[in-house]
Design an enzyme around this catalytic site. Sequence first.
Site, PDB file in Angstrom:
ATOM      1  N   GLY A   5       0.814  -1.202   0.000  1.00  0.00           N
ATOM      2  CA  GLY A   5       0.000   0.000   0.000  1.00  0.00           C
ATOM      3  C   GLY A   5       0.854   1.262   0.000  1.00  0.00           C
ATOM      4  O   GLY A   5       1.836   1.353   0.738  1.00  0.00           O
ATOM      5  N   GLY A   6       0.517   2.221  -0.843  1.00  0.00           N
ATOM      6  CA  GLY A   6       1.198   3.510  -0.855  1.00  0.00           C
ATOM      7  C   GLY A   6       2.438   3.616  -1.714  1.00  0.00           C
ATOM      8  O   GLY A   6       3.100   4.660  -1.726  1.00  0.00           O
ATOM      9  N   VAL A   7       2.767   2.541  -2.473  1.00  0.00           N
ATOM     10  CA  VAL A   7       3.994   2.595  -3.279  1.00  0.00           C
ATOM     11  C   VAL A   7       3.783   3.225  -4.650  1.00  0.00           C
ATOM     12  O   VAL A   7       4.749   3.523  -5.359  1.00  0.00           O
ATOM     13  CB  VAL A   7       4.611   1.181  -3.461  1.00  0.00           C
ATOM     14  CG1 VAL A   7       5.034   0.609  -2.125  1.00  0.00           C
ATOM     15  CG2 VAL A   7       3.654   0.240  -4.193  1.00  0.00           C
ATOM     16  N   GLY A   8       2.516   3.419  -5.051  1.00  0.00           N
ATOM     17  CA  GLY A   8       2.248   4.023  -6.349  1.00  0.00           C
ATOM     18  C   GLY A   8       1.645   3.064  -7.356  1.00  0.00           C
ATOM     19  O   GLY A   8       1.812   3.247  -8.567  1.00  0.00           O
ATOM     20  N   LYS A   9       0.915   2.043  -6.873  1.00  0.00           N
ATOM     21  CA  LYS A   9       0.280   1.077  -7.783  1.00  0.00           C
ATOM     22  C   LYS A   9      -0.724   1.753  -8.715  1.00  0.00           C
ATOM     23  O   LYS A   9      -0.748   1.481  -9.913  1.00  0.00           O
ATOM     24  CB  LYS A   9      -0.441  -0.030  -7.004  1.00  0.00           C
ATOM     25  CG  LYS A   9       0.443  -0.987  -6.280  1.00  0.00           C
ATOM     26  CD  LYS A   9      -0.329  -2.181  -5.762  1.00  0.00           C
ATOM     27  CE  LYS A   9      -1.503  -1.809  -4.887  1.00  0.00           C
ATOM     28  NZ  LYS A   9      -1.093  -1.110  -3.642  1.00  0.00           N
ATOM     29  N   THR A  64      -1.027   4.920  -9.640  1.00  0.00           N
ATOM     30  CA  THR A  64      -0.371   5.782 -10.628  1.00  0.00           C
ATOM     31  C   THR A  64       0.271   4.949 -11.724  1.00  0.00           C
ATOM     32  O   THR A  64       0.155   5.270 -12.910  1.00  0.00           O
ATOM     33  CB  THR A  64       0.691   6.659  -9.935  1.00  0.00           C
ATOM     34  OG1 THR A  64       0.060   7.452  -8.938  1.00  0.00           O
ATOM     35  CG2 THR A  64       1.368   7.565 -10.940  1.00  0.00           C
ATOM     36  N   ASP A 109      -9.193  -2.225  -5.675  1.00  0.00           N
ATOM     37  CA  ASP A 109      -8.888  -1.787  -4.314  1.00  0.00           C
ATOM     38  C   ASP A 109     -10.130  -1.170  -3.676  1.00  0.00           C
ATOM     39  O   ASP A 109     -10.697  -0.224  -4.225  1.00  0.00           O
ATOM     40  CB  ASP A 109      -7.759  -0.761  -4.361  1.00  0.00           C
ATOM     41  CG  ASP A 109      -7.149  -0.511  -2.984  1.00  0.00           C
ATOM     42  OD1 ASP A 109      -7.808  -0.833  -1.980  1.00  0.00           O
ATOM     43  OD2 ASP A 109      -6.032   0.005  -2.931  1.00  0.00           O
ATOM     44  N   ASN A 168       9.624   2.755  -7.663  1.00  0.00           N
ATOM     45  CA  ASN A 168       9.019   4.081  -7.762  1.00  0.00           C
ATOM     46  C   ASN A 168       9.566   5.020  -6.676  1.00  0.00           C
ATOM     47  O   ASN A 168      10.009   4.575  -5.622  1.00  0.00           O
ATOM     48  CB  ASN A 168       7.494   3.939  -7.617  1.00  0.00           C
ATOM     49  CG  ASN A 168       6.751   5.170  -8.063  1.00  0.00           C
ATOM     50  OD1 ASN A 168       7.231   5.941  -8.896  1.00  0.00           O
ATOM     51  ND2 ASN A 168       5.570   5.382  -7.511  1.00  0.00           N
TER      52      ASN A 168
END
Length: 332
Positions: A20-24, A26, A48, A269
Amino acid sequence: MRDYFIPKEEFRVVFVVGKGGVGKTTSSASIASYLSTKGYKTLIVSLDPAHNLGDVFMIKLNDKPKEISKNLYALELDMEKLIRNYLKNLEESMKYMYRYLTVINLENYFEVLSYSPGIEEYATLEAVREILQKGDEWDIIVFDTPPTGLTLRVLALPKIAKIWTEKLIDIRKKILEKRFMIEKIHGERKFVIENKEYKLPSKEDEDAVLKELENYKKEIEFVLKTLTDEKKTTVVGVMNPEMLALYETERARDALQKFNIPLKLIVVNKVITIDLDLPQLKVKLDTQKQVLGEISEKFKGLDIIHIGMHEREPRGFDILKEFGVNIVERGD
């Protein structure tokens, strides 16, 4: 262009996975946006429950495909609606198959099921299956997935469900065999519901339960075959240059290998590149350097690309398609 993004015999499926929060989201939106500019009719689907795909495209989305630009469509699945529909279909199917058990209040059982562990995964799998079965409407389907744990459970379900279904089919056939033996001694067993007479099935070709199990097995085998077909499916792992993200991506890689689902690309990323000597950033940069070295070592054989930190958030189709060039095309 990386060949595992190009549709071959049929449509191409791309799953974008990661912590979570890594830029999936985008990354997913960028891949879909860029591929659509190459003439591929592309659908991007957010799986999600905490949707932000619409935020990235700066447009309101729902659970129906919405045109974003030429060749690009997007939707966000409604998890609560998915669970309701999944349980409703299951309830109707059970009532049809087990008409002689109408004394049981099935509604109460299914109400409890809506809060049961695993129901979200099964509902998500059912939604993925329905989308894949209509895959011929698209050239490429990109799935923006939930955080790694839930995603891996969903991707593992087809193989697990196939094993369980085969066991249940075997058990059901044995039940029918026993019923048939009893029927030969005591005669047919019949029951009456709402003034209509029914015969308790004892042969495979007349048993609704067995037919339902065999149909479900075919549906699961279709999903499993699609997920494990390198000509159809590509998994992209997204991570940040941090140790926790590295460990989670490693576990995801191992799980995907176990289920023969093809992981092809690692997107690192939010990589920081800076020439200034800033003591406040030294720890961060040293950790990043260490993690980038370990990524190269641990993910040998996979394509790896680095995406630098941007001056502003990549939002909107025009920016996303440019961002997608780095992911879809060969080379950094």
